[in-house]
Design a protein around this motif. Structure first.
Motif, PDB file in Angstrom:
ATOM      1  N   ASP A 117      27.223  30.235  46.986  1.00  0.00           N
ATOM      2  CA  ASP A 117      28.148  29.143  47.283  1.00  0.00           C
ATOM      3  C   ASP A 117      28.131  28.173  46.107  1.00  0.00           C
ATOM      4  N   PHE A 118      29.131  27.305  46.073  1.00  0.00           N
ATOM      5  CA  PHE A 118      29.325  26.490  44.878  1.00  0.00           C
ATOM      6  C   PHE A 118      28.116  25.621  44.570  1.00  0.00           C
ATOM      7  N   ALA A 119      27.577  24.928  45.575  1.00  0.00           N
ATOM      8  CA  ALA A 119      26.463  24.002  45.335  1.00  0.00           C
ATOM      9  C   ALA A 119      25.260  24.746  44.771  1.00  0.00           C
ATOM     10  N   ALA A 120      24.936  25.917  45.347  1.00  0.00           N
ATOM     11  CA  ALA A 120      23.790  26.691  44.870  1.00  0.00           C
ATOM     12  C   ALA A 120      24.031  27.217  43.466  1.00  0.00           C
ATOM     13  N   ALA A 121      25.246  27.658  43.190  1.00  0.00           N
ATOM     14  CA  ALA A 121      25.571  28.166  41.862  1.00  0.00           C
ATOM     15  C   ALA A 121      25.455  27.068  40.814  1.00  0.00           C
ATOM     16  N   ALA A 145      19.295  26.651  34.546  1.00  0.00           N
ATOM     17  CA  ALA A 145      19.362  27.539  33.391  1.00  0.00           C
ATOM     18  C   ALA A 145      19.629  26.743  32.114  1.00  0.00           C
ATOM     19  N   LEU A 146      20.449  25.698  32.211  1.00  0.00           N
ATOM     20  CA  LEU A 146      20.737  24.873  31.047  1.00  0.00           C
ATOM     21  C   LEU A 146      19.489  24.133  30.566  1.00  0.00           C
ATOM     22  N   VAL A 147      18.645  23.717  31.505  1.00  0.00           N
ATOM     23  CA  VAL A 147      17.378  23.081  31.129  1.00  0.00           C
ATOM     24  C   VAL A 147      16.530  24.060  30.321  1.00  0.00           C
ATOM     25  N   GLU A 148      16.483  25.304  30.780  1.00  0.00           N
ATOM     26  CA  GLU A 148      15.751  26.338  30.051  1.00  0.00           C
ATOM     27  C   GLU A 148      16.369  26.550  28.665  1.00  0.00           C
ATOM     28  N   ALA A 206      20.529  32.009  35.179  1.00  0.00           N
ATOM     29  CA  ALA A 206      21.054  31.281  36.340  1.00  0.00           C
ATOM     30  C   ALA A 206      21.010  32.140  37.594  1.00  0.00           C
ATOM     31  N   TRP A 207      21.349  33.439  37.448  1.00  0.00           N
ATOM     32  CA  TRP A 207      21.320  34.331  38.610  1.00  0.00           C
ATOM     33  C   TRP A 207      19.906  34.462  39.157  1.00  0.00           C
TER      34      TRP A 207
END
Length: 385
Positions: free
Chosen positions: A23-27, A34-37, A58-59
């Motif tokens: 869902d959008f919020a979880a994605a 992932a961006l932090v990584e 992210a997945w």
């Protein structure tokens, strides 16, 4: 690390996760992790396939979160594969995200904030700074918006007009803080134009470019507002003007006129005039007539009254103005200008003061106040001479 690259990849990565079943919020949460990584690891070495890297990380973040909550069984079928991003789906993913962020269930302010976060890749802090609100306030607004659209499925085409209106709202916010929202809106509209073939998308992009081209001339060295007729046209960006006019011509040739194309046509006529005196006001009135037919907007009719005043004289402009509600935003400013053009300086000065009290921002208020002061000074000089 290339921040522009990360921001450009963010919407498609979120879209891929949503397409896979998140869902959008979880994605959106997973992509932010992932961006932090990426910030940590890419500073040492950027991957050869940045988008594929972000999708994979992210997945995995999403799956880790999924396994730990009560919905694990319902989503177990998502764990089996980790396919690559797949270029053929990029267009659908990007469009889905645009339409999701401009969902009709959202308020305009929430839609704008969510678009800047998910499609623009801006941080909550950057968005808060741009809107001059506390970061916590903006975080709550974005969280509510994410909850609203979570679980929404697009089984029918989204509303392009709603998406364009959200982008137009972003553009009109201008800039503050460390984020230039006008430039950001142009970037996002370019992105949308690359994945959807629609004359109104092209019309909005042309409109933004033509307005943005005049930006350097809109303020003086002291930051004071400079009206269009008094701007130094040598400071306008001729490259942006040429690009905007080219895009507009292509859109108009498709003969599917919409309001953004009509607005862009008006902006193009202003940009095309070497001096204010050479402006083709008769043709501008004709385009405003088209806009009135398309939108029936009272604000459009207000702007049309100014154009009529320039084309047919201030008395004709005041007659067109008299048909409108006096409570309209900037009504007093338009009335003041037309009365000044007609030579009724006493009424014009009074209306400029009235307009200054109603001005939506400090720059406009200061301009209107100075205009009133100049007229009043001239009137006093005339009485004493």
């Amino acid at each position: 690390m290339n921040e522009a690259l990360i921001r450009s990849l963010t919407p498609s990565v979120i879209g891929i996760l949503v397409r896979r079943g998140a869902d959008f919020a979880a994605a959106e949460d997973a992509v932010q992790e992932a961006l932090v990584e990426a910030v940590r690891l890419w500073a040492v070495e950027q991957p050869r396939d940045p988008k594929g890297w972000l999708v994979t990380v992210a997945w995995r973040k999403f799956l880790d979160a999924t396994r730990s909550d009560a919905a694990r069984r319902r989503r177990e079928d998502l764990v089996d594969q980790e396919p690559g991003p797949g270029p053929s789906a990029d267009v659908d993913d990007a469009l889905r995200l645009y339409f999701l962020c401009a969902h009709p269930a959202l308020t305009p302010s929430s839609a704008v904030a969510l678009t800047l976060r998910a499609v623009g890749g801006l941080t909550t802090r950057q968005i808060a700074q741009a809107y001059l609100v506390p970061e916590a306030t903006m975080a709550q607004r974005i969280s509510r918006a994410k909850r609203t659209v979570s679980g929404v499925r697009f089984d029918q085409p989204g509303d392009v007009a709603t998406v364009l209106r959200v982008l137009y709202l972003v553009f009109n916010e201008g800039y503050s803080g460390d984020v230039d929202l006008a430039a950001e809106a142009i970037r996002l509209t370019r992105q949308l134009a690359a994945v959807i073939d629609h004359p109104e998308v092209a019309g909005l992009l042309a409109l933004m470019l033509l307005h943005h081209a005049r930006r350097a001339g809109r303020t003086g060295p002291d930051g004071a507002l400079v009206p269009l007729a008094e701007q130094d046209r040598g400071r306008w960006d001729t490259g942006l003007i040429a690009e905007g006019i080219g895009i507009l011509r292509t859109a108009l040739a498709r003969d599917r006129l919409g309001e953004f194309q009509a607005q862009a046509a008006i902006a193009a006529l202003h940009a095309d005039a070497l001096t204010a005196e050479e402006t083709d006001w008769v043709q501008i009135v004709e385009w405003y007539d088209e806009l009135v037919r398309l939108t029936a907007s009272p604000v459009v009719r207000l702007n049309r009254a100014v154009a009529v005043g320039e084309a047919d004289g201030p008395r004709a402009g005041l007659a067109a103005l008299a048909e409108l509600d006096g409570d309209l935003p900037r009504y007093s400013a338009v009335a003041a200008y037309l009365h000044e053009c007609e030579g009724d300086l006493v009424t014009a000065a009074r209306l400029y003061v009235e307009a200054a009290h109603k001005a939506p921002n400090l720059a406009e208020r200061d301009y209107l106040t100075r205009r009133a002061a100049r007229l009043n000074e001239g009137l006093r000089g005339g009485r004493t001479s």
